[in-house]
Design an enzyme around this catalytic site. Sequence first.
Site, PDB file in Angstrom:
ATOM      1  N   LYS A 142       0.840  -1.207   0.000  1.00 49.56           N
ATOM      2  CA  LYS A 142       0.000   0.000   0.000  1.00 49.56           C
ATOM      3  C   LYS A 142       0.877   1.261   0.000  1.00 49.56           C
ATOM      4  CE  LYS A 142      -3.745  -2.618   2.005  1.00 49.56           C
ATOM      5  NZ  LYS A 142      -4.566  -3.041   3.133  1.00 49.56           N
ATOM      6  N   GLN A 189      -4.995  -1.789   9.270  1.00 49.13           N
ATOM      7  CA  GLN A 189      -4.889  -3.131   8.701  1.00 49.13           C
ATOM      8  C   GLN A 189      -5.513  -4.161   9.645  1.00 49.13           C
ATOM      9  OE1 GLN A 189      -3.774  -3.709   5.600  1.00 49.13           O
ATOM     10  NE2 GLN A 189      -4.070  -5.906   5.751  1.00 49.13           N
ATOM     11  N   ASP A 224     -11.339   2.340   3.352  1.00 53.41           N
ATOM     12  CA  ASP A 224     -11.554   0.890   3.274  1.00 53.41           C
ATOM     13  C   ASP A 224     -13.030   0.554   3.037  1.00 53.41           C
ATOM     14  OD1 ASP A 224      -9.545  -1.033   3.403  1.00 53.41           O
ATOM     15  OD2 ASP A 224      -9.227  -0.770   5.555  1.00 53.41           O
TER      16      ASP A 224
HETATM   17  N1  GUN Z   1      -7.050  -7.264   5.800  1.00 50.97           N
HETATM   18  C1  GUN Z   1      -7.289  -8.019   4.702  1.00 50.97           C
HETATM   19  N2  GUN Z   1      -7.795  -7.251   3.719  1.00 50.97           N
HETATM   20  C2  GUN Z   1      -7.875  -5.998   4.203  1.00 50.97           C
HETATM   21  C3  GUN Z   1      -8.318  -4.762   3.647  1.00 50.97           C
HETATM   22  O1  GUN Z   1      -8.752  -4.655   2.498  1.00 50.97           O
HETATM   23  N3  GUN Z   1      -8.216  -3.691   4.466  1.00 50.97           N
HETATM   24  C4  GUN Z   1      -7.757  -3.775   5.738  1.00 50.97           C
HETATM   25  N4  GUN Z   1      -7.730  -2.668   6.462  1.00 50.97           N
HETATM   26  N5  GUN Z   1      -7.355  -4.903   6.285  1.00 50.97           N
HETATM   27  C5  GUN Z   1      -7.408  -6.004   5.506  1.00 50.97           C
END
Ligand code: GUN
Length: 283
Positions: free
Chosen positions: A53, A97, A120
């Site tokens: 990211k 996350q 998100d």
């Molecule tokens: N964990 C697995 N996929 C994601 C996601 O798309 N966003 C976040 N914040 N955590 C995750």
Amino acid sequence: MKAQIIDGKVYAKTYRETLKTEVDALVQQGVQPGLAVVLVGEDPASQTYVNGKIKACEETGIYSKAFRLQSDIAESELLALVEELNQDPNIHGILVQLPLPAHINEDAVIDAISKEKDVDGFHPVSVGNLSIGKETFLPCTPHGVIKLIESTGLGIAGKHAVIVGRSNIVGKPVAMLLLQKNATVTICHSRTKDLGEMTRQADILIVAVGVAHLIKKEHVKEGAVVIDVGMNRVDGKLTGDVLFDEVAEVASYITPVPGGVGPMTITMLMQNTLTAAKRISVN
Ligand code: GUN
């Protein structure tokens, strides 16, 4: 092999180039989109995602700030950080996350994120808006899945879309998006009685359960579009929920793992961060 491969890596690269142009234009107006990425603990998969990211931010000209926190951080401290980021004018998107360590209430943390910065799309208000068809931040993986299906040119309206998996992150929101696009939608899960009977009806089959090679040739109708959201490690190798070589003999289009949905998830996060910056700063 019969199926055409949907190359998420190539699609994502082109999409990010367009995003970069838009980000540059916004920077010219004095606003640089900013994303805060919060990682708690040392889960290796989460570390890989977070690094991806941050790298994508660099590629698209988005400012990023990473917070790597100890796994024993108190929930109150994490909530205080989220509150600080809610107030930070240089930050337009906040991503915490998941999963979080067991002693932290995930729902409380997601609830604390300002809905204007919920890139998100996990905040209950964003989820609610999605389900009633109001404009909102679309969750990144489901949004990427839709883009990849649309890239085939086959269309979604009137098709029978079968989704395997009912998670809040993928299965449920992707069902909502497909419904909005006028597909007939079926959601299957671990208690579905005859999975094959369901999946064989699919014109569009989306698999997001996290079980390596669950879906085989006999689960798939001739000519179906197959989207594999699975990310499993088998003998150290990244592999999807679909037995690719077999299913590619019957599908019309199929996404590989890696190089399918994964690159699109991060790209849609960049898109949401740009959208957030525009909404917050350009009035
Ligand atoms: N964990 C697995 N996929 C994601 C996601 O798309 N966003 C976040 N914040 N955590 C995750």
